[in-house]
Design a protein around this motif. Structure first.
Motif, mmCIF file in Angstrom:
data_model
loop_
_atom_site.group_PDB
_atom_site.id
_atom_site.type_symbol
_atom_site.label_atom_id
_atom_site.label_comp_id
_atom_site.label_asym_id
_atom_site.label_seq_id
_atom_site.Cartn_x
_atom_site.Cartn_y
_atom_site.Cartn_z
ATOM 1 N N SER A 5 1.960 -6.831 2.845
ATOM 2 C CA SER A 5 1.945 -5.568 2.122
ATOM 3 C C SER A 5 1.757 -5.826 0.633
ATOM 4 O O SER A 5 2.067 -6.897 0.125
ATOM 5 C CB SER A 5 3.206 -4.740 2.397
ATOM 6 O OG SER A 5 4.363 -5.447 2.048
ATOM 7 N N ALA A 28 -8.621 5.455 1.361
ATOM 8 C CA ALA A 28 -7.640 5.636 2.433
ATOM 9 C C ALA A 28 -8.301 6.208 3.673
ATOM 10 O O ALA A 28 -8.011 5.779 4.798
ATOM 11 C CB ALA A 28 -6.507 6.547 1.956
ATOM 12 N N MET A 31 -10.150 3.604 5.510
ATOM 13 C CA MET A 31 -9.258 2.638 6.156
ATOM 14 C C MET A 31 -8.768 3.129 7.518
ATOM 15 O O MET A 31 -8.287 2.343 8.325
ATOM 16 C CB MET A 31 -8.050 2.332 5.264
ATOM 17 C CG MET A 31 -8.374 1.640 3.967
ATOM 18 S SD MET A 31 -9.232 0.084 4.210
ATOM 19 C CE MET A 31 -10.066 -0.081 2.659
ATOM 20 N N CYS A 37 -5.349 -2.106 8.967
ATOM 21 C CA CYS A 37 -4.682 -1.388 7.873
ATOM 22 C C CYS A 37 -3.736 -0.370 8.487
ATOM 23 O O CYS A 37 -4.163 0.596 9.108
ATOM 24 C CB CYS A 37 -5.701 -0.685 6.986
ATOM 25 S SG CYS A 37 -4.947 0.222 5.611
ATOM 26 N N TYR A 40 -1.819 2.998 3.890
ATOM 27 C CA TYR A 40 -2.542 3.007 2.618
ATOM 28 C C TYR A 40 -2.129 4.290 1.908
ATOM 29 O O TYR A 40 -2.649 5.363 2.195
ATOM 30 C CB TYR A 40 -4.059 2.967 2.845
ATOM 31 C CG TYR A 40 -4.847 2.685 1.594
ATOM 32 C CD1 TYR A 40 -5.298 1.409 1.303
ATOM 33 C CD2 TYR A 40 -5.138 3.702 0.691
ATOM 34 C CE1 TYR A 40 -6.025 1.144 0.152
ATOM 35 C CE2 TYR A 40 -5.859 3.453 -0.462
ATOM 36 C CZ TYR A 40 -6.305 2.176 -0.721
ATOM 37 O OH TYR A 40 -7.022 1.925 -1.875
ATOM 38 N N VAL A 54 -0.767 2.216 -5.543
ATOM 39 C CA VAL A 54 -1.194 2.135 -4.152
ATOM 40 C C VAL A 54 -0.248 1.183 -3.417
ATOM 41 O O VAL A 54 0.044 0.088 -3.914
ATOM 42 C CB VAL A 54 -2.646 1.633 -4.013
ATOM 43 C CG1 VAL A 54 -3.039 1.483 -2.546
ATOM 44 C CG2 VAL A 54 -3.603 2.576 -4.718
ATOM 45 N N TYR A 55 0.218 1.626 -2.256
ATOM 46 C CA TYR A 55 1.035 0.787 -1.378
ATOM 47 C C TYR A 55 0.262 0.613 -0.082
ATOM 48 O O TYR A 55 -0.168 1.594 0.531
ATOM 49 C CB TYR A 55 2.396 1.426 -1.114
ATOM 50 C CG TYR A 55 3.229 0.622 -0.151
ATOM 51 C CD1 TYR A 55 3.731 -0.617 -0.523
ATOM 52 C CD2 TYR A 55 3.489 1.085 1.131
ATOM 53 C CE1 TYR A 55 4.483 -1.372 0.363
ATOM 54 C CE2 TYR A 55 4.240 0.328 2.020
ATOM 55 C CZ TYR A 55 4.734 -0.899 1.628
ATOM 56 O OH TYR A 55 5.464 -1.649 2.503
ATOM 57 N N GLU A 56 0.054 -0.642 0.319
ATOM 58 C CA GLU A 56 -0.734 -0.949 1.510
ATOM 59 C C GLU A 56 0.058 -1.865 2.432
ATOM 60 O O GLU A 56 0.778 -2.738 1.963
ATOM 61 C CB GLU A 56 -2.022 -1.683 1.131
ATOM 62 C CG GLU A 56 -2.867 -0.968 0.106
ATOM 63 C CD GLU A 56 -4.026 -1.815 -0.373
ATOM 64 O OE1 GLU A 56 -4.796 -2.320 0.466
ATOM 65 O OE2 GLU A 56 -4.155 -1.969 -1.599
ATOM 66 N N TRP A 58 -0.897 -4.304 5.840
ATOM 67 C CA TRP A 58 -1.985 -4.871 6.627
ATOM 68 C C TRP A 58 -1.431 -5.815 7.689
ATOM 69 O O TRP A 58 -0.353 -6.384 7.518
ATOM 70 C CB TRP A 58 -2.932 -5.652 5.716
ATOM 71 C CG TRP A 58 -3.680 -4.762 4.775
ATOM 72 C CD1 TRP A 58 -3.248 -4.287 3.565
ATOM 73 C CD2 TRP A 58 -4.966 -4.213 4.980
ATOM 74 N NE1 TRP A 58 -4.202 -3.481 3.012
ATOM 75 C CE2 TRP A 58 -5.276 -3.427 3.860
ATOM 76 C CE3 TRP A 58 -5.907 -4.320 6.000
ATOM 77 C CZ2 TRP A 58 -6.469 -2.736 3.731
ATOM 78 C CZ3 TRP A 58 -7.103 -3.643 5.872
ATOM 79 C CH2 TRP A 58 -7.380 -2.861 4.749
ATOM 80 N N HIS A 64 -6.672 -7.890 4.753
ATOM 81 C CA HIS A 64 -6.795 -7.186 3.466
ATOM 82 C C HIS A 64 -7.988 -7.717 2.687
ATOM 83 O O HIS A 64 -8.817 -6.944 2.187
ATOM 84 C CB HIS A 64 -5.517 -7.333 2.643
ATOM 85 C CG HIS A 64 -5.651 -6.794 1.265
ATOM 86 N ND1 HIS A 64 -5.869 -7.604 0.171
ATOM 87 C CD2 HIS A 64 -5.636 -5.531 0.802
ATOM 88 C CE1 HIS A 64 -5.971 -6.862 -0.908
ATOM 89 N NE2 HIS A 64 -5.836 -5.600 -0.559
ATOM 90 N N THR A 73 -16.035 -0.110 0.721
ATOM 91 C CA THR A 73 -15.038 -0.502 -0.277
ATOM 92 C C THR A 73 -15.716 -0.903 -1.577
ATOM 93 O O THR A 73 -15.290 -0.501 -2.665
ATOM 94 C CB THR A 73 -14.171 -1.664 0.247
ATOM 95 O OG1 THR A 73 -13.583 -1.276 1.488
ATOM 96 C CG2 THR A 73 -13.077 -2.031 -0.736
#
Length: 105
Positions: A5, A28, A31, A37, A40, A54-56, A58, A64, A73
């Protein structure tokens, strides 16, 4: 099994936060077709009008990294570059579980 993350911050030119939020929400949306993912999230702070977070989450760090090479992207990155004044990777984390992600054991 833990997940990769990432919590990041984009500093944006004054008055461009809504544009950046729009670009990141498009990211997002793109994704959603990537099973790797899991989360997102695009966030703003009332106290920082020129920042977007942004918090992701994976399946792995490799997943990622691979997402950054996708044509969609790359197109979004090119659109965002002119309004970004700085970026900060606040932290990378190992998501261990909780609501919103699946964790295999």
């Amino acid at each position: 099994m833990s997940k990769f993350s990432l919590f990041g911050k984009f500093d944006i030119q004054e008055g461009e936060r809504d544009s950046m939020v729009g670009i990141l929400l498009e990211a997002a949306e793109s994704m959603k077709s990537l099973n790797e993912c899991e989360i997102y999230l695009v966030n703003v702070s009332e106290n920082e009008p020129n920042s977007v977070y942004v918090y992701e989450v994976w399946s792995s760090e490799n997943a990622h990294q691979a997402s950054l090479t996708l044509e969609a992207t790359q197109t979004l990155i090119q659109r965002a570059k002119p309004i970004i004044t700085g970026m900060e990777r606040i932290n990378t984390l190992k998501a261990m579980g909780g609501k919103g992600i699946s964790v295999s054991t």
